[in-house]
Design a protein around this motif. Sequence first.
Motif, short mmCIF file in Angstrom:
data_model
loop_
_atom_site.label_atom_id
_atom_site.label_comp_id
_atom_site.label_asym_id
_atom_site.label_seq_id
_atom_site.Cartn_x
_atom_site.Cartn_y
_atom_site.Cartn_z
N ARG A 90 -13.69 14.15 -0.41
CA ARG A 90 -13.52 14.18 0.84
C ARG A 90 -12.47 13.11 1.23
O ARG A 90 -12.13 12.17 0.63
N LEU A 91 -11.48 13.57 2.30
CA LEU A 91 -10.71 12.75 2.86
C LEU A 91 -11.21 11.71 3.65
O LEU A 91 -11.73 11.90 4.70
N VAL A 92 -11.37 10.50 3.43
CA VAL A 92 -11.89 9.40 3.89
C VAL A 92 -10.93 8.12 4.17
O VAL A 92 -10.10 8.01 3.18
N GLY A 93 -11.59 7.46 5.08
CA GLY A 93 -10.87 5.98 5.23
C GLY A 93 -11.05 5.12 4.06
O GLY A 93 -12.31 5.16 3.65
N THR A 94 -10.04 4.19 3.85
CA THR A 94 -10.47 3.03 2.97
C THR A 94 -11.18 2.01 3.36
O THR A 94 -10.38 1.56 4.45
N PRO A 95 -12.24 1.53 2.92
CA PRO A 95 -12.85 0.24 3.40
C PRO A 95 -12.16 -0.68 4.17
O PRO A 95 -12.18 -1.25 5.19
N PHE A 96 -11.38 -1.15 3.19
CA PHE A 96 -10.66 -2.67 3.61
C PHE A 96 -9.09 -2.30 3.86
O PHE A 96 -8.48 -3.17 4.33
N VAL A 97 -8.85 -1.03 3.80
CA VAL A 97 -7.55 -0.61 4.15
C VAL A 97 -7.49 0.65 4.94
O VAL A 97 -7.13 1.64 4.66
N PRO A 98 -8.16 0.40 6.18
CA PRO A 98 -8.36 1.64 7.05
C PRO A 98 -7.02 2.54 7.42
O PRO A 98 -7.06 3.59 7.69
N GLU A 99 -5.78 1.89 7.29
CA GLU A 99 -4.57 2.63 7.45
C GLU A 99 -4.41 3.74 6.40
O GLU A 99 -3.47 4.66 6.73
N VAL A 100 -5.24 3.91 5.40
CA VAL A 100 -4.95 4.61 4.22
C VAL A 100 -6.00 5.35 4.00
O VAL A 100 -7.18 4.98 3.77
N ARG A 101 -6.01 6.88 4.14
CA ARG A 101 -6.83 7.68 3.74
C ARG A 101 -6.85 8.48 2.32
O ARG A 101 -5.62 8.65 1.95
N LEU A 102 -7.81 8.67 1.66
CA LEU A 102 -7.68 8.98 0.17
C LEU A 102 -8.74 10.25 0.14
O LEU A 102 -9.96 10.09 0.61
N HIS A 103 -8.60 11.08 -0.97
CA HIS A 103 -9.42 12.02 -1.33
C HIS A 103 -10.36 11.34 -2.33
O HIS A 103 -10.19 11.21 -3.51
N LEU A 104 -11.64 11.03 -2.04
CA LEU A 104 -12.45 10.52 -2.85
C LEU A 104 -13.74 11.05 -3.02
O LEU A 104 -14.09 12.02 -2.15
N ALA A 105 -14.37 10.89 -4.12
CA ALA A 105 -15.84 11.28 -4.39
C ALA A 105 -16.77 10.46 -4.17
O ALA A 105 -16.79 9.22 -4.52
N GLU A 106 -17.98 10.82 -3.23
CA GLU A 106 -19.08 9.68 -2.85
C GLU A 106 -19.64 9.51 -4.31
O GLU A 106 -20.23 8.48 -4.41
N ASP A 107 -19.91 10.56 -5.25
CA ASP A 107 -20.28 9.92 -6.51
C ASP A 107 -19.51 10.77 -7.46
O ASP A 107 -19.54 11.90 -7.80
N ALA A 108 -18.45 9.79 -8.27
CA ALA A 108 -17.31 10.24 -8.98
C ALA A 108 -18.11 10.65 -10.33
O ALA A 108 -17.27 11.52 -10.82
N ILE A 109 -19.24 10.06 -10.68
CA ILE A 109 -19.58 10.61 -11.94
C ILE A 109 -20.46 12.23 -11.80
O ILE A 109 -20.30 12.96 -13.00
#
Length: 228
Positions: free
Chosen positions: A29-48
């Motif tokens: 999902r494309l989400v904001g980075t917690p400590f760097v909200p200026e940057v959005r990243l494609h991340l997995a809620e559970d990468a494993i």
Amino acid sequence: MLAPMSTITALADLEQEIAAPGAGPDRLRLVGTPFVPEVRLHLAEDAILWWARMEAAAGRSLPPPYWASVWAGGQALARHLLDHPDLVAGRRVLDLAAGSGLVAIAAALAGADRVVANDVDPYAVAAVTVNARANQVRVTADGEDLLDGVAGVDLVVAGDALYDAGLAARVLPYLRRCAERGVEVLVGDPDRGHLPPDGLDLVASYPVPTTEPSVDSPVRRVQVLRPR
């Protein structure tokens, strides 16, 4: 041994994953980075879970998807660059062991002239490509092993690149060589136990929200350091 994979194949896989319908902890999902909200990243809620599903589909081993999570050292270093754009403005920057490309993207947003994000995992190279695209910045993704050479840039940044002893044993000499050649070096590290006892000066310290499932504390203290 991991089966070889081209960055073209990895990019096609990630683009297909991003475009696929559906939701769940194993989806990107494309989400904001917690400590760097200026940057959005494609991340997995559970990468494993994402990793297990992709390995089952591929029928072979795949590299651990470090790029599919956001790590404390990278968040602190990205925050530092965005808060101090004079460190990167108009400069050539190398993001070493870039993972998702968070620090590289922050450098580009802060005004770097040229940014290269380097990681030997083809999926990380692909993640840098799609994440830079999502943030509308120009970052060159590179998959070569650079650790036996010296960077031809103005600034090397390494966020959370000392996460195991074997990698630290290669990364730290590389960073020292770069610094000895006049390259500025900044390291973001939450002290995973592989920092040298001396030779690095503290630049800044940040309380970073942790997204790591194995960490009990909701906040992790992260240092930004530079070689003496």
